[in-house]
Design a protein around this motif. Structure first.
Motif, PDB file in Angstrom:
ATOM      1  N   VAL A 156     -53.397 -11.348  -9.332  1.00  0.00           N
ATOM      2  CA  VAL A 156     -54.064 -12.624  -9.101  1.00  0.00           C
ATOM      3  C   VAL A 156     -54.786 -12.542  -7.763  1.00  0.00           C
ATOM      4  O   VAL A 156     -54.264 -11.980  -6.792  1.00  0.00           O
ATOM      5  CB  VAL A 156     -53.058 -13.794  -9.132  1.00  0.00           C
ATOM      6  N   ASP A 157     -56.023 -13.074  -7.711  1.00  0.00           N
ATOM      7  CA  ASP A 157     -56.783 -13.015  -6.467  1.00  0.00           C
ATOM      8  C   ASP A 157     -56.898 -14.392  -5.831  1.00  0.00           C
ATOM      9  O   ASP A 157     -56.321 -15.376  -6.323  1.00  0.00           O
ATOM     10  CB  ASP A 157     -58.167 -12.388  -6.696  1.00  0.00           C
TER      11      ASP A 157
ATOM     12  N   TYR B 218     -48.718 -27.012 -14.777  1.00  0.00           N
ATOM     13  CA  TYR B 218     -50.158 -27.019 -15.045  1.00  0.00           C
ATOM     14  C   TYR B 218     -50.717 -28.439 -15.026  1.00  0.00           C
ATOM     15  O   TYR B 218     -51.906 -28.639 -14.829  1.00  0.00           O
ATOM     16  CB  TYR B 218     -50.440 -26.356 -16.391  1.00  0.00           C
TER      17      TYR B 218
ATOM     18  N   THR C 202     -48.117 -17.743  -2.598  1.00  0.00           N
ATOM     19  CA  THR C 202     -49.565 -17.722  -2.747  1.00  0.00           C
ATOM     20  C   THR C 202     -49.976 -16.371  -3.325  1.00  0.00           C
ATOM     21  O   THR C 202     -49.151 -15.457  -3.441  1.00  0.00           O
ATOM     22  CB  THR C 202     -50.275 -17.926  -1.403  1.00  0.00           C
ATOM     23  N   TYR C 203     -51.268 -16.230  -3.628  1.00  0.00           N
ATOM     24  CA  TYR C 203     -51.744 -14.957  -4.169  1.00  0.00           C
ATOM     25  C   TYR C 203     -51.457 -13.798  -3.204  1.00  0.00           C
ATOM     26  O   TYR C 203     -51.246 -12.655  -3.628  1.00  0.00           O
ATOM     27  CB  TYR C 203     -53.245 -15.036  -4.462  1.00  0.00           C
TER      28      TYR C 203
ATOM     29  N   ASN D 278     -47.545 -22.984 -13.253  1.00  0.00           N
ATOM     30  CA  ASN D 278     -48.273 -21.844 -12.724  1.00  0.00           C
ATOM     31  C   ASN D 278     -47.325 -20.996 -11.879  1.00  0.00           C
ATOM     32  O   ASN D 278     -46.182 -21.378 -11.621  1.00  0.00           O
ATOM     33  CB  ASN D 278     -49.468 -22.320 -11.900  1.00  0.00           C
ATOM     34  N   TYR D 279     -47.811 -19.854 -11.396  1.00  0.00           N
ATOM     35  CA  TYR D 279     -46.908 -18.896 -10.746  1.00  0.00           C
ATOM     36  C   TYR D 279     -46.221 -19.447  -9.505  1.00  0.00           C
ATOM     37  O   TYR D 279     -45.173 -18.965  -9.093  1.00  0.00           O
ATOM     38  CB  TYR D 279     -47.644 -17.594 -10.414  1.00  0.00           C
ATOM     39  N   ASN D 280     -46.776 -20.522  -8.887  1.00  0.00           N
ATOM     40  CA  ASN D 280     -46.175 -21.080  -7.682  1.00  0.00           C
ATOM     41  C   ASN D 280     -45.111 -22.132  -7.969  1.00  0.00           C
ATOM     42  O   ASN D 280     -44.564 -22.739  -7.044  1.00  0.00           O
ATOM     43  CB  ASN D 280     -47.257 -21.670  -6.773  1.00  0.00           C
TER      44      ASN D 280
ATOM     45  N   ASN E 114     -59.143 -16.515  -5.767  1.00  0.00           N
ATOM     46  CA  ASN E 114     -59.774 -17.534  -6.606  1.00  0.00           C
ATOM     47  C   ASN E 114     -58.929 -17.904  -7.814  1.00  0.00           C
ATOM     48  O   ASN E 114     -59.364 -18.686  -8.662  1.00  0.00           O
ATOM     49  CB  ASN E 114     -61.151 -17.037  -7.074  1.00  0.00           C
ATOM     50  N   GLY E 115     -57.742 -17.319  -7.886  1.00  0.00           N
ATOM     51  CA  GLY E 115     -56.853 -17.604  -9.009  1.00  0.00           C
ATOM     52  C   GLY E 115     -57.150 -16.796 -10.253  1.00  0.00           C
ATOM     53  O   GLY E 115     -56.547 -17.018 -11.306  1.00  0.00           O
ATOM     54  N   HIS E 116     -58.069 -15.831 -10.154  1.00  0.00           N
ATOM     55  CA  HIS E 116     -58.412 -15.007 -11.312  1.00  0.00           C
ATOM     56  C   HIS E 116     -57.272 -14.035 -11.591  1.00  0.00           C
ATOM     57  O   HIS E 116     -56.830 -13.306 -10.700  1.00  0.00           O
ATOM     58  CB  HIS E 116     -59.705 -14.233 -11.031  1.00  0.00           C
ATOM     59  N   GLU E 117     -56.829 -14.005 -12.841  1.00  0.00           N
ATOM     60  CA  GLU E 117     -55.686 -13.186 -13.225  1.00  0.00           C
ATOM     61  C   GLU E 117     -56.123 -12.090 -14.186  1.00  0.00           C
ATOM     62  O   GLU E 117     -56.931 -12.328 -15.092  1.00  0.00           O
ATOM     63  CB  GLU E 117     -54.608 -14.060 -13.877  1.00  0.00           C
TER      64      GLU E 117
END
Length: 364
Positions: free
Chosen positions: A123-124, A297, A73-74, A291-293, A126-129
């Motif tokens: 990454v936060d 997509y 997770t973030y 995605n990073y996890n 909210n998924g903002h990168e």
């Protein structure tokens, strides 16, 4: 060692057709039982970590910086750093990278006894990168970091390599809200940046590559292929380019398109150049853009690849090697050390974060 050779321009057949067909189609390996690593596990498993190798006092070491821990997770984005002693099969926790937040998709490369660490993204919740400009030189002798000149155009998921014991190249990658074609070069002697000839292919992130002598090979990656209901649509790009650096002008690269490697395009495969073998080598990766996890997509869980292959820069030849024992993906580099090639961490089946070195035996 079992190999399959393909002439890049003419796809010259030099082994039985069945073996070649399986390579060209990117056919999956037969399902294998779980493989237990013979090597010590990292203090904490990490994926998408910046990695490098070097020899210090006659001993070989592997290094891991930042990345994603097992929770995926973030909150699991890390600043941790580790050193692996191949001779002793032991890990040592290093001072963390001195950034306020962890980084994903950073790049690292060793040069003249130091390790240089570039960019990545935060990454936060909210998924903002956010792509980051940070550059550090890590000194393994005293376990310290020195901040260097920022990347002019911050990138993550870029391909990195060192050249002429002085310059470090970042090829393409993601910048804030899109891919860039820039080839940014860092002069380690002067602590300055300059631009080289742009990458001529589709700008991508998560591509792979390496350098042998003056020759660069870059393959595949993920691009934005359009939008769907206002959201970006990501997809893999099948491409391969050979670049020749002008030794009299490191900003001048002559790029040409070459045939692809004979399989499906790959995302976050591990790559490196091997001067001794005259090959740019690749291992693992995934045929899914994710995605990073580790989830695609498109919502499909990504599956790792076991493929191992390389490009012979002198003979314009793709070589296919026996699959690696354990499929893996989410790598930043393939590491030469102690006469072999290694990855540290990454993800394996069911997007499980790996916590140990993996030796690629097919090309020994």
């Amino acid at each position: 060692m079992k190999t399959v050779a393909l002439r890049s321009r003419a796809l010259k057949l030099v082994v039985p057709f069945l073996t070649l067909s399986l390579l060209a189609c990117g056919a999956p390996s037969l399902k294998q039982a779980p493989v237990l690593s013979p090597y010590a596990s990292m203090p904490e498993a990490h994926s998408n970590n910046a990695t490098a190798s070097l020899v210090r006092n006659g001993q070989s070491y592997l290094y891991s910086f930042m990345g994603l821990k097992a929770g995926k997770t973030y909150a699991d984005v890390s600043t941790a750093a580790f050193e692996y002693d191949l001779d002793a099969d032991q890990w040592r926790r290093l001072n963390p990278v001195p950034v306020p937040e962890g980084r994903l998709a950073s790049a690292a490369v060793s040069l003249l006894g130091s390790i240089y660490i570039f960019g990545g993204y935060t990454v936060d919740a909210n998924g903002h990168e956010v792509s980051t400009p940070d550059v550090y030189r890590y000194d393994p002798a005293d376990n310290t970091y020195i901040r260097l000149a920022d990347i002019p155009k911050p990138v993550d998921d870029s391909v990195v390599f060192a050249y002429a014991e002085r310059y470090i190249y970042l090829v393409s990658g993601w910048h804030m809200d899109g891919n860039v074609a820039n080839v940014q070069v860092f002069d380690t002697k002067e602590d300055v940046w300059f631009n080289a000839t742009d990458f001529p292919g589709v700008p991508v992130f998560g591509h792979a590559g390496g350098i042998v002598g003056d020759s660069i090979v870059i393959i595949d990656g993920v691009a934005v292929l359009g939008t769907d209901q206002g959201k970006r649509r990501y997809g893999l790009v099948s491409q391969a380019f050979l670049g020749k650096i002008n030794p009299d002008d490191p900003s001048d690269i002559n790029w040409i398109s070459i045939d692809n490697h004979g399989g499906e395009p790959l995302y976050r495969s591990a790559g490196t150049g091997s001067t001794e073998r005259g090959l740019v080598l690749f291992a693992g990766g995934s045929t899914t853009a994710y995605n990073y996890n580790g989830t695609g997509y498109d919502g499909t869980p990504a599956r790792p690849s076991a493929r191992v292959f390389g490009y012979d820069v002198d003979n314009d030849l793709w070589m296919g090697f026996e699959d690696k024992a354990l499929p893996s993906m989410d790598h930043r580099a393939l590491l030469p050390a102690a006469g072999a090639f290694w990855t540290i961490g990454g993800m394996t089946n069911e997007q499980k974060v790996m916590g140990y070195p993996d030796r690629i035996t097919a090309v020994e």
